[in-house]
Scaffold this active site. Structure first.
Site, PDB file in Angstrom:
ATOM      1  N   MET A  30       0.900  -1.257   0.143  1.00  0.00           N
ATOM      2  CA  MET A  30       0.140  -0.289  -0.088  1.00  0.00           C
ATOM      3  C   MET A  30       0.834   1.193   0.017  1.00  0.00           C
ATOM      4  SD  MET A  30      -3.448  -0.977   2.049  1.00  0.00           S
ATOM      5  CE  MET A  30      -2.627  -0.829   3.855  1.00  0.00           C
ATOM      6  N   HIS A  37       9.018  -3.479   3.395  1.00  0.00           N
ATOM      7  CA  HIS A  37       8.604  -3.779   1.987  1.00  0.00           C
ATOM      8  C   HIS A  37       9.836  -4.047   0.945  1.00  0.00           C
ATOM      9  CE1 HIS A  37       5.380  -0.642   3.481  1.00  0.00           C
ATOM     10  NE2 HIS A  37       4.818  -1.668   3.202  1.00  0.00           N
ATOM     11  N   VAL A 176      10.833  -7.366   9.602  1.00  0.00           N
ATOM     12  CA  VAL A 176      12.141  -6.301   9.756  1.00  0.00           C
ATOM     13  C   VAL A 176      11.488  -5.463  10.793  1.00  0.00           C
ATOM     14  CG1 VAL A 176      13.247  -4.524   8.414  1.00  0.00           C
ATOM     15  CG2 VAL A 176      12.475  -6.563   7.289  1.00  0.00           C
TER      16      VAL A 176
HETATM   17  P1  AMP Z   1       1.286  -2.787   3.497  1.00  0.00           P
HETATM   18  O1  AMP Z   1       1.945  -1.925   2.520  1.00  0.00           O
HETATM   19  O2  AMP Z   1       1.110  -2.489   4.916  1.00  0.00           O
HETATM   20  O3  AMP Z   1      -0.075  -3.562   2.872  1.00  0.00           O
HETATM   21  O4  AMP Z   1       2.364  -4.117   3.443  1.00  0.00           O
HETATM   22  C1  AMP Z   1       2.851  -4.732   2.328  1.00  0.00           C
HETATM   23  C2  AMP Z   1       3.718  -6.043   2.501  1.00  0.00           C
HETATM   24  O5  AMP Z   1       4.494  -5.529   3.491  1.00  0.00           O
HETATM   25  C3  AMP Z   1       2.818  -6.997   3.267  1.00  0.00           C
HETATM   26  O6  AMP Z   1       2.961  -8.375   2.882  1.00  0.00           O
HETATM   27  C4  AMP Z   1       3.347  -6.809   4.666  1.00  0.00           C
HETATM   28  O7  AMP Z   1       3.273  -7.904   5.701  1.00  0.00           O
HETATM   29  C5  AMP Z   1       4.652  -6.621   4.265  1.00  0.00           C
HETATM   30  N1  AMP Z   1       5.429  -5.825   5.581  1.00  0.00           N
HETATM   31  C6  AMP Z   1       4.807  -4.857   6.101  1.00  0.00           C
HETATM   32  N2  AMP Z   1       5.715  -4.266   7.336  1.00  0.00           N
HETATM   33  C7  AMP Z   1       6.712  -5.400   7.282  1.00  0.00           C
HETATM   34  C8  AMP Z   1       7.852  -5.590   8.124  1.00  0.00           C
HETATM   35  N3  AMP Z   1       8.047  -4.628   9.023  1.00  0.00           N
HETATM   36  N4  AMP Z   1       8.492  -6.571   7.886  1.00  0.00           N
HETATM   37  C9  AMP Z   1       8.238  -7.570   6.654  1.00  0.00           C
HETATM   38  N5  AMP Z   1       7.216  -7.160   6.050  1.00  0.00           N
HETATM   39  C10 AMP Z   1       6.376  -6.343   6.201  1.00  0.00           C
END
Ligand code: AMP
Length: 290
Positions: A30, A37, A176
């Site tokens: 997103m 990410h 992370v």
């Molecule tokens: P989002 O933009 O929040 O929808 O996240 C996109 C992807 O990045 C999803 O698969 C999340 O689980 C992953 N993600 C977000 N934060 C982290 C993090 N701290 N460590 C690993 N993956 C992450």
């Protein structure tokens, strides 16, 4: 890097790559990108010939009182970061492209969407499953990369892929964290200085849970009580839930045994943060993933 905003153009490019025999790795996001990410992007780059990232703030997964309008949006910075990581294609559609007027088709993964996040965010996983299914159809990936920070999301997507026979491999990547343990999240941008310090309580309480289990505690009740106490003692924190569940079914368990997930959601100021501890049991004992 080539950027697309139209689904049909992205799909044509993907179908061309697929029929040309190229393996496609896909990272849905997103936006407001951070190292979490980017860790997914790097993994996708290592394992595939072509990497596609989507940036789309999906209205269908936000409740009416949630932060859809305020969710951080930084399209120029995101594109720059992805270009620098060597991403081949960026798919960043406008909302009307994904949800044209009178849109009415949704994907629902029933049982595993109901508890935990689902209880506090009704309809959330219907929105997630729908957008991910649409993105898979548009991008046609061989592999798709998700972060274990959103552990229930991984369970929901895996199940949808299995039960709808989608030809994509789901790769779940480690969480992370900041140096002090806070899981990276776009919602961390909402925290002020004091709240940022308070936000450490999520990681701290999961570390405490790990310590208890390492010392031999197996009872859900005792683990949950300890986490609740730590969070209640933090003045800026308000607990939505903490639970001890089976890692695949997300059903509550009375004791830690086999693959066990301890997820929690905590409000810190106006940021709702989630985190989790995964415990796996093998012949050589327990393995902890934080
Ligand atoms: P989002 O933009 O929040 O929808 O996240 C996109 C992807 O990045 C999803 O698969 C999340 O689980 C992953 N993600 C977000 N934060 C982290 C993090 N701290 N460590 C690993 N993956 C992450």
């Amino acid at each position: 890097m080539k950027a697309f905003t139209r689904a049909a153009e992205m799909q044509t490019a993907s179908l061309g790559l697929r029929s040309g025999g190229k393996s496609i790795g896909f990272v849905p996001t997103m936006g407001a990108l951070h190292e979490g990410h980017l860790s997914l992007v790097r993994r996708a780059r290592q394992e595939n010939e072509v990497t596609v990232t989507s940036v789309f703030v999906n209205p269908a997964q936000f409740g009416p009182t949630e932060d859809y309008r305020k969710y951080p949006r930084e399209p120029a910075r995101d594109a720059q970061l992805l270009e620098r990581e060597g991403v081949d294609f960026l798919f960043a559609p406008p909302v009307e492209e994904m949800y044209p007027p009178n849109f009415q088709t949704y994907a629902t993964v029933e049982k595993v969407s109901a508890p935990l996040e689902g209880q506090f965010r009704p309809g959330h996983f219907r929105g997630v499953a729908t957008v991910v299914l649409k993105l898979f159809n548009i991008i046609q990936p061989h592999r798709a990369y998700f972060g274990r920070k959103d552990a229930q999301q991984c369970v929901v997507i895996r199940r949808m892929v299995r039960e709808l026979n989608l030809p994509v491999e789901i790769v779940v990547c480690p969480i992370v964290r900041e140096p002090d343990g806070l899981a990276l999240s776009s919602r961390n941008y909402y925290l002020n200085g004091e709240e940022r310090r308070a936000a450490r309580v999520l990681y701290r309480s999961l570390c405490r849970a790990r310590e208890l289990v390492e010392k031999g505690e197996r009872r859900t009740e005792a683990i949950v009580r300890e986490i609740r106490q730590l969070i209640e003692r933090e003045p800026h924190a308000r607990l939505d839930y903490v639970a001890v569940v089976h890692a695949d079914t997300l059903e509550p368990v009375g004791r830690v045994a086999g693959a066990t997930l301890i997820p929690l959601a905590v409000w810190i100021g106006r940021a709702r943060l989630i985190d989790n501890l995964l415990i796996e049991e093998s012949g050589s004992g327990l393995g902890f993933h934080l």
